[in-house]
Design an enzyme around this catalytic site. Structure first.
Site, PDB file in Angstrom:
ATOM      1  N   ASP A   1    -100.334 114.312  -3.330  1.00 48.73           N
ATOM      2  CA  ASP A   1    -101.631 114.127  -2.510  1.00 48.73           C
ATOM      3  C   ASP A   1    -101.176 114.242  -1.123  1.00 48.73           C
ATOM      4  OD1 ASP A   1    -104.305 112.077  -2.446  1.00 48.73           O
ATOM      5  OD2 ASP A   1    -103.078 112.035  -0.871  1.00 48.73           O
TER       6      ASP A   1
ATOM      7  N   ASP B   1    -108.704 122.497   5.564  1.00 50.37           N
ATOM      8  CA  ASP B   1    -108.678 123.522   4.402  1.00 50.37           C
ATOM      9  C   ASP B   1    -107.612 124.447   4.352  1.00 50.37           C
ATOM     10  OD1 ASP B   1    -111.130 122.571   3.723  1.00 50.37           O
ATOM     11  OD2 ASP B   1    -112.353 124.188   4.421  1.00 50.37           O
TER      12      ASP B   1
ATOM     13  N   GLU C   1    -107.895 116.259  -2.165  1.00 53.20           N
ATOM     14  CA  GLU C   1    -106.544 116.613  -1.562  1.00 53.20           C
ATOM     15  C   GLU C   1    -105.529 116.066  -2.749  1.00 53.20           C
ATOM     16  OE1 GLU C   1    -106.812 113.110  -0.820  1.00 53.20           O
ATOM     17  OE2 GLU C   1    -105.318 113.646   0.752  1.00 53.20           O
TER      18      GLU C   1
END
Ligand SMILES: Nc1nc2c(ncn2[C@@H]2O[C@H](COP(=O)(O)OP(=O)(O)OP(=O)(O)O)[C@@H](O)[C@H]2O)c(=O)[nH]1
Length: 307
Positions: free
Chosen positions: A180, A197, A223
């Site tokens: 993560d 992004d 994410e």
């Protein structure tokens, strides 16, 4: 003999039938109970790459890929015990073998007729290359995250379940590396959502370079990502996790002339004999990841470090 098949049974001769099968847009292959081809139309010759007279009289297996031949022969035998109109392959995928050795995906409908006084099976063979490609593309799309090209959560779960079955059957190890991004919200807030992004996409490319063909990389949340490493024990999975953590740490992400850095926290878990389902491994990977966040982020924590 009573029954629907007799009412519908076509009784004809090769000469009488030929103009009709020549008029059909599909390939037609007619075979007898001895697995011999007795009549084909020219479309069948074109589809399989043979002159028509090379097919007539030949064994049907010349049109069947080797891996399907045994099953097919058994099915033909079974068919002649109770012939009726039906699709072949019972919903499965079937393919034919061309003269050049390539396979052509086909859908086949078969029915029984009386031809020149003999009961035969008449197969209508349709080339479904386009439909199969479309099907494969749609299946892949339904399992893939568009942004990163990684698989999605649905595929992750299905693959992990399969790995757990392999582990319980044969003790084959498997591990999951779950990561993560750290303080990702700050990247979004500071540089904009497009920068966030960019991190997700470029990091996915970079991690992809580290994978073996058998590894399954998935985006399991916004994410949050998880990589299934088949045939990999905990120690090797930790080494892999450390490698990707370092690569992300070192990379300079760029967008519109601005550069920025990001890091990941990684949790690593492997199947253990105490596991009764793949869920417990996921929980351990998740717990290890959150232990890593609590420990200050940008680190790798394995299930062994959990108390
Ligand atoms: N740019 C971008 N941001 C995303 C995407 N998916 C999730 N996020 C953002 O990721 C951020 C996750 O924030 P948090 O859950 O607070 O976690 P974090 O800021 O990474 O903090 P820690 O995980 O505790 O290190 C949120 O701001 C989400 O909006 C995405 O596809 N693109």
């Amino acid at each position: 003999m009573p029954g629907k098949e007799c009412v519908n049974l076509l009784v004809t001769t090769s000469q009488g039938l030929l103009p009709f099968i020549e008029s059909l847009p599909d390939a037609v292959v007619i075979a007898n109970a001895d697995h011999k081809i007795v009549l084909v139309n020219s479309r069948a010759g074109e589809m399989f790459g043979y002159p028509v007279d090379a097919l007539e009289g030949a064994d049907l297996k010349m049109l069947i890929p080797v891996h399907l031949q045994d099953g097919h022969k058994r099915n033909v035998k079974g068919y002649f015990r109770g012939p009726h109109a039906r699709p072949m392959g019972a919903g499965g995928r079937f393919s034919g073998l061309r003269a050049d050795g390539t396979e052509v995906p086909v859908d086949i409908m078969i029915n029984s007729i009386m031809l020149d006084g003999v009961r035969v099976a008449m197969a209508l063979v349709r080339d479904v290359t386009y439909q199969r490609e479309l099907e494969d593309r749609l299946t892949l799309e339904s399992l893939t995250d568009e942004m990163t090209g990684f698989y999605n959560r649905k595929h992750f779960k299905a693959q992990l379940r399969a790995q757990f079955s392999a582990y319980t059957r044969s003790g084959l190890p498997a591990s999951v590396v779950m990561y993560d991004f750290d303080r990702f919200k700050v990247i979004n807030d500071q540089y904009g959502h497009a920068a966030g992004d960019r991190v997700l996409v470029d990091a996915a490319k970079l991690i992809h370079e580290e994978l073996r063909p058998m590894d399954v990389a998935c985006r399991v949340g916004g994410e949050e990502f998880a990589i299934i490493l088949p045939n990999t024990n905990l120690q090797d999975a930790v080494t892999f996790a450390e490698r990707i953590r370092k690569r992300i740490e070192q990379v300079e992400f760029r967008l519109d002339g601005i550069t920025f850095h990001s890091t990941i926290t990684v949790g690593v878990a492997s199947f253990t004999p105490a596991d009764t389902s793949y869920d417990s491994l996921m929980r351990r990977a998740d717990n290890a990841l959150y232990a890593g966040k609590a420990a200050g982020r940008n680190c790798v924590i394995s299930q062994d470090s959990l108390t």
